[in-house]
Write an enzyme that holds these catalytic residues in place. Structure first.
Site, short mmCIF file in Angstrom:
data_model
loop_
_atom_site.label_atom_id
_atom_site.label_comp_id
_atom_site.label_asym_id
_atom_site.label_seq_id
_atom_site.Cartn_x
_atom_site.Cartn_y
_atom_site.Cartn_z
N ASP A 90 36.46 39.72 30.76
CA ASP A 90 35.47 38.83 31.38
C ASP A 90 36.24 37.94 32.35
O ASP A 90 37.48 37.82 32.26
CB ASP A 90 34.79 38.01 30.28
CG ASP A 90 33.89 36.94 30.84
OD1 ASP A 90 33.03 37.26 31.67
OD2 ASP A 90 34.05 35.76 30.46
N ASP A 139 34.96 34.38 34.08
CA ASP A 139 34.80 32.94 33.86
C ASP A 139 34.95 32.58 32.39
O ASP A 139 34.21 33.09 31.54
CB ASP A 139 33.42 32.50 34.37
CG ASP A 139 33.28 32.70 35.86
OD1 ASP A 139 34.16 32.22 36.59
OD2 ASP A 139 32.32 33.35 36.31
#
Length: 216
Positions: A11, A13
């Protein structure tokens, strides 16, 4: 503990970078522009979900496309304002990996993801963004697509996530999950391994794949 894998899926953020300051600024302004009360806005989970799903939870369907375009513009324009920074351990961890062994899998649009990654000097060979999928996290589609693009069996992939929705997506894809306690408390995260951030891990690339270990 050691984890063996053929590919690592990150991922963005809250995992590789922190953009929480930017997200807060932009979404607060967006909510005000669309006449949402703090109570209405506070009921919706923001982190780890595509903007189109967030907007659909808050606004009439006919307004959603315009509203999604607006939040993307606000967030892209905010990138140079210092709201994005590398999280601890990110650079060293990624620098140790061959380009064809990892991917970034984000709920952001490609335009926004590339803007944030570029500003901190991360250039993934493979990027799966909101534009590439029809169902966002916690659906497994984004991670399954990343595995397909890398040519790796999902069972041999490791997902790195900071959000419950992303970890759920990784589990649903049949992948090993590593949770980073950067935006949630460790007890809120369900994963095969939970660490504070990527600086807690070391990585070794071998002929057989990638070996991840917890630092002493």
């Amino acid at each position: 503990m050691k984890i063996h894998a053929q590919a690592l899926l990150f991922d963005n953020d809250g995992t590789l970078v922190s953009s929480l300051d930017s997200v807060h600024r932009c979404w607060t302004r967006w909510a005000t522009e669309y006449g949402l009360t703090a109570e209405e806005f506070g009921r919706v989970e923001l982190h780890g979900r595509p903007a189109v799903e967030i907007a659909a939870d808050l606004l009439p369907a006919d307004v959603v496309p315009e509203a999604v375009a607006r939040i993307e513009l606000l967030e892209v324009e905010d990138v140079p304002n210092g709201g994005v920074r590398l999280l601890p351990g990110t650079k060293d961890f990624l620098d140790a990996l061959p380009a064809d062994r990892w991917a970034v899998v984000t709920s952001a649009t490609r335009r926004l993801a590339e803007a944030r990654l570029d500003t901190v000097g991360i250039l993934p060979k493979t990027l799966i963004a909101a534009d590439d999928i029809t169902r966002g996290k916690p659906d497994p589609e984004p991670y399954l697509l990343a595995a397909h693009r890398l040519g790796v069996d999902p069972a041999h992939c490791v997902v790195f996530e900071d959000a419950p929705a992303g970890l759920e997506a990784g589990r649903a894809a049949g992948m090993t999950t590593v949770a980073l306690a950067t935006t949630h408390q460790a007890h809120e995260l369900t994963a095969d391994l939970v660490v504070r951030d990527l600086s807690a891990l070391s990585v070794l690339v071998t002929d057989g794949g990638v070996e991840i270990s917890v630092r002493d």
